[in-house]
Design an enzyme around this catalytic site. Sequence first.
Site, mmCIF file in Angstrom:
data_model
loop_
_atom_site.group_PDB
_atom_site.id
_atom_site.type_symbol
_atom_site.label_atom_id
_atom_site.label_comp_id
_atom_site.label_asym_id
_atom_site.label_seq_id
_atom_site.Cartn_x
_atom_site.Cartn_y
_atom_site.Cartn_z
ATOM 1 N N GLU A 68 -13.617 -0.637 4.282
ATOM 2 C CA GLU A 68 -13.998 -1.488 5.411
ATOM 3 C C GLU A 68 -15.523 -1.572 5.582
ATOM 4 O O GLU A 68 -16.009 -2.042 6.605
ATOM 5 C CB GLU A 68 -13.318 -0.998 6.689
ATOM 6 C CG GLU A 68 -11.813 -1.213 6.629
ATOM 7 C CD GLU A 68 -11.081 -0.792 7.893
ATOM 8 O OE1 GLU A 68 -11.671 -0.071 8.738
ATOM 9 O OE2 GLU A 68 -9.914 -1.182 8.029
ATOM 10 N N GLU A 84 -3.128 3.204 14.504
ATOM 11 C CA GLU A 84 -4.571 3.331 14.303
ATOM 12 C C GLU A 84 -4.970 3.015 12.873
ATOM 13 O O GLU A 84 -5.912 2.268 12.646
ATOM 14 C CB GLU A 84 -5.027 4.744 14.685
ATOM 15 C CG GLU A 84 -6.504 4.993 14.511
ATOM 16 C CD GLU A 84 -7.385 4.180 15.456
ATOM 17 O OE1 GLU A 84 -8.560 3.973 15.128
ATOM 18 O OE2 GLU A 84 -6.907 3.754 16.528
ATOM 19 N N VAL A 139 -3.088 3.249 2.076
ATOM 20 C CA VAL A 139 -2.557 3.717 0.802
ATOM 21 C C VAL A 139 -3.730 3.740 -0.166
ATOM 22 O O VAL A 139 -4.487 2.768 -0.249
ATOM 23 C CB VAL A 139 -1.432 2.804 0.275
ATOM 24 C CG1 VAL A 139 -0.971 3.247 -1.109
ATOM 25 C CG2 VAL A 139 -0.250 2.787 1.256
ATOM 26 N N GLY A 152 4.882 -0.218 -2.841
ATOM 27 C CA GLY A 152 5.766 -0.225 -1.677
ATOM 28 C C GLY A 152 5.494 0.863 -0.658
ATOM 29 O O GLY A 152 6.173 0.937 0.363
ATOM 30 N N GLY A 178 2.856 1.264 1.354
ATOM 31 C CA GLY A 178 2.350 0.707 2.607
ATOM 32 C C GLY A 178 3.471 0.138 3.457
ATOM 33 O O GLY A 178 3.546 0.392 4.655
ATOM 34 N N ASN A 235 -9.438 -9.030 5.586
ATOM 35 C CA ASN A 235 -8.360 -8.398 4.819
ATOM 36 C C ASN A 235 -7.126 -9.312 4.856
ATOM 37 O O ASN A 235 -6.132 -9.038 5.511
ATOM 38 C CB ASN A 235 -8.042 -7.012 5.364
ATOM 39 C CG ASN A 235 -7.122 -6.229 4.457
ATOM 40 O OD1 ASN A 235 -6.536 -6.764 3.512
ATOM 41 N ND2 ASN A 235 -6.982 -4.946 4.748
ATOM 42 N N TYR A 273 1.409 -8.659 7.418
ATOM 43 C CA TYR A 273 1.853 -8.462 8.799
ATOM 44 C C TYR A 273 2.557 -9.704 9.331
ATOM 45 O O TYR A 273 3.612 -9.614 9.960
ATOM 46 C CB TYR A 273 0.679 -8.079 9.699
ATOM 47 C CG TYR A 273 0.057 -6.747 9.364
ATOM 48 C CD1 TYR A 273 0.830 -5.642 9.029
ATOM 49 C CD2 TYR A 273 -1.320 -6.589 9.367
ATOM 50 C CE1 TYR A 273 0.253 -4.416 8.722
ATOM 51 C CE2 TYR A 273 -1.909 -5.369 9.069
ATOM 52 C CZ TYR A 273 -1.108 -4.287 8.741
ATOM 53 O OH TYR A 273 -1.687 -3.077 8.446
#
Length: 159
Positions: free
Chosen positions: A27, A83, A87, A95, A97, A124, A131
Amino acid sequence: MSFTVRNAVEKDMQSVLDLITELAVFEKEPDAVNITVNDLINDGFSENPKFKIFVAEQENIIIGIALFYERYSTWKGRSIHLEDLIVTKKKQKIGAGKALYSAVLKYAYDNNFNRVAWEVIDWNTNAIDFYKSTGATYLNDWSVVQMNKENLAKFVENN
């Protein structure tokens, strides 16, 4: 290669911290992690733990984590904040994650929480697309606001 998802234990905390640091580098915040293994042990395994962690483990090596905690929404009531979901780079796309994410959502469902919320960095796109594909709502018009310890002290001293 198979892996298992389980609750973290104290001896996992060095691996957990290593993954947190790996995420910070990903990040673009390589110097942002201030916590220690002892902080994780004290805060996660005390009489009143501040968080829970699921780990993905493969051949006795922690390859991923999901760290989450309870919070309260004035709109929805009991909620969980995810939070971090991490991975390690070399074990992504197997798989782990999704399995960690599923474990957190199942925990929330089984324990009658009303919502699970988390942040995702806007560039990202792989995570955002994942999601969304699971039914999560991406809130484009909300921003994350934080106050670090230094600015918190300045505010309190001046107000």
